[in-house]
Write a protein that holds these residues in place. Structure first.
Motif, short mmCIF file in Angstrom:
data_model
loop_
_atom_site.label_atom_id
_atom_site.label_comp_id
_atom_site.label_asym_id
_atom_site.label_seq_id
_atom_site.Cartn_x
_atom_site.Cartn_y
_atom_site.Cartn_z
N TYR A 1 -5.83 89.82 -4.01
CA TYR A 1 -7.14 89.19 -3.85
C TYR A 1 -7.47 88.42 -5.12
N THR A 2 -8.45 87.53 -4.99
CA THR A 2 -8.85 86.67 -6.10
C THR A 2 -10.35 86.75 -6.30
N VAL A 3 -10.77 87.02 -7.53
CA VAL A 3 -12.19 86.96 -7.86
C VAL A 3 -12.49 85.47 -8.08
N GLU B 1 -15.10 88.11 -4.26
CA GLU B 1 -13.65 88.10 -4.18
C GLU B 1 -13.19 87.68 -2.79
N LYS C 1 -10.96 81.92 -12.53
CA LYS C 1 -10.73 82.91 -11.48
C LYS C 1 -9.83 84.01 -12.03
#
Length: 158
Positions: free
Chosen positions: A84-86, A70, A98
Motif C-alpha cells: 500500500y501507499t500513503v 493510504e 508518498k
C-alpha cells in the motif's frame, strides 16, 4: 525525487494466517481497538478494502500527526503479501511526496510469523531523506504493531 528505503524484519508468536488476517484484512477494525493510544479510527473513503481502495487513518491528539490516507495497491492472500501507499498525510510537511510499504508474512520455525516490511519514502524534489528524519514515524509504527500483537495474544478469539 529522492528515495530513502528502510527494511525491517520482526518476529511474532502469532501463527502466520492469524497475523496476516489481523494486520491486513481486519486492520481497519482491529487497530483502533488494540492501539487506542494511537489510532482514533479507520474509514474507507473509496472501495471496500481491496486493491484500489483508499482509507483514512485518524490518530489521537498528541500522536505527532493527525491523519494519513493510504491506497491499497495489492493484497495477495496466497503469498501472504500486502502493498500500500500513503498518498497524503500532515506528516509529509512538503518534504515527503508518498510512502510505499511492501509487507510479507512467512511462517517461522517456532510456529510464529516473520514479517518483513520494506518502506520507501519518496521525497519532494531533490530533498534527501535520512533515517533520522523518519525514525519517529518508524518507531510509532512499531509501537502500534506490538500493541496489536499483545492485544491478540491476550484476546485469542479477537
Amino acid at each position: 525525487m529522492g528515495v530513502f528505503t528502510h527494511e525491517m524484519e520482526v518476529s511474532s508468536p502469532l501463527p502466520t494466517g492469524k497475523a496476516f488476517k489481523s494486520f491486513v484484512l481486519e486492520s481497519d477494525t482491529l487497530f483502533p481497538k488494540a492501539a487506542p493510544f494511537a489510532i482514533k479510527g479507520v474509514e474507507y473513503l473509496e472501495g471496500n478494502g481491496g486493491p484500489g481502495s483508499i482509507r483514512k487513518v485518524t490518530f489521537v491528539d498528541g500522536w505527532g500527526f493527525d491523519y494519513l490516507k493510504e491506497k491499497i495497491d495489492d493484497i495477495d492472500q496466497d503469498n501472504l503479501s500486502y502493498t500500500y501507499t500513503v498518498i497524503e498525510s500532515d506528516l509529509f510537511k512538503n518534504i515527503i511526496e508518498k510512502i510505499s510499504y511492501e509487507t510479507k508474512f512467512a511462517a517461522a520455525p517456532n510456529g510464529g510469523t516473520t514479517v518483513k516490511v520494506t518502506t520507501h519514502f519518496y521525497s519532494v524534489g531533490d530533498i534527501e531523506i535520512k533515517e533520522e528524519a523518519v525514525k519517529d514515524s518508524l518507531e510509532k509504527r512499531a509501537r502500534v504493531f506490538k500493541a496489536v500483537e499483545e492485544y491478540l495474544l491476550a484476546n485469542p478469539d479477537a
